[in-house]
Design an enzyme around this catalytic site. Sequence first.
Site, short mmCIF file in Angstrom:
data_model
loop_
_atom_site.label_atom_id
_atom_site.label_comp_id
_atom_site.label_asym_id
_atom_site.label_seq_id
_atom_site.Cartn_x
_atom_site.Cartn_y
_atom_site.Cartn_z
N HIS A 101 1.98 4.60 -2.89
CA HIS A 101 2.14 6.05 -2.66
C HIS A 101 3.55 6.50 -3.02
O HIS A 101 3.75 7.51 -3.70
CB HIS A 101 1.88 6.38 -1.19
N HIS A 138 0.84 -1.20 0.00
CA HIS A 138 0.00 0.00 0.00
C HIS A 138 0.88 1.25 0.00
O HIS A 138 0.69 2.15 -0.83
CB HIS A 138 -0.91 0.00 1.24
N GLU A 139 1.82 1.31 0.94
CA GLU A 139 2.68 2.49 1.03
C GLU A 139 3.62 2.58 -0.17
O GLU A 139 3.99 3.68 -0.60
CB GLU A 139 3.48 2.45 2.33
#
Length: 377
Positions: free
Chosen positions: A33, A29-30
């Site tokens: 980003h 997920h990170e």
Amino acid sequence: MELIAGSGSFILGILVPFLFVLTVVVFFHELGHFLVARWCGVGVKAFSVGFGPELIGRTDSQGTRWKLSAIPLGGYVKFEGDENVASAPDTEALKTMDTDARSRAFHLKPLWQRAAIVAAGPFANFLLAIVIFAGVFMVFGERVTAPRVDRVQEASAAELAGIEPGDVVRAIDGDTIDTFADIQRRVQLSADTELVFTLERDGSLFDLVVVPQRREIDDGFGNMQRVGVVGIVHDPEDADIQTLEYGPVGATLRGIEQTGTVITQSLTYIGRLLVGQESPDQLSGPVRVAKLSGDVATLGFLPLLQLAAIISVSIGMVNLFPIPLLDGGHLTFYAIEAIRGKPLSDRSQEIGFRFGLAVVMGLMVFATWNDIVNLMR
């Protein structure tokens, strides 16, 4: 000695699988980003799996601190110009930045770039799930059984509706049914709701209205779940079980389909919850996820990896909810900015973040309480 043995069993049986699943999901997920931020020229100060005090870490050549933190219930990427891990803008710092720093500040990037960076996290979760599902289908294939009724339980919804042994379920509410598992997925989230079963009997098709009954069932690990059941049983024979094989393209498409199924089931549950057709006590928090991770790990690494894919989809979906503090909240602010032609005031955003924090913490406490109550039961 018993206490030491019990602690070792907890660490190996529950904590390790749970940390594996959560770390994989949070990291990707990170990473979503992070990669899009770097592509857009945004400076990244920190990439953390977990919150709180740093356990281990290193700083790369571009000044990003990669670290593993003490509280493993999430993670964050902190950009140039962020005041905190929730990516709230540091207004004073942004005013005093030099030209080079301003060119790398997240909050000074064009709207579409900020939106892309925020959306990349949930997108990475969905992509991870697709890759895992596709890999499993390509390497191991998919075992399926025919949607045939071999037995009908007494006083069940199926018997009351007129379903008989030998019937084959071809569709439910117009949706094609290919396997017996399709029936189970469709029925479980339809308790006390009328469903139109299209059945084949002696070569003829006809419809029956079936109302799944709500029952508490064991998931095989001692965890009780309240789901819809119709009371039909399929006894698969060796000749009845098929293993579908997929190439790279077919496996990818099947992985996308499976990810879509998880999303659809989750949204169906949330929709039914909002209108009072499902009970909120079925919401799971970190305690139940940890136990489930340990339970699934007893079946092997492959089922644990599939659980990680399901949780990855769930994390991606939750982060898209329009709640300030979550990615969906940021995207909501950006949508308002696009409509107004300017961002919301710092005060409005601060109020929104505080409200979002209260909502997220409230949901976390409620879900954890559910977990504890269910474990005690």
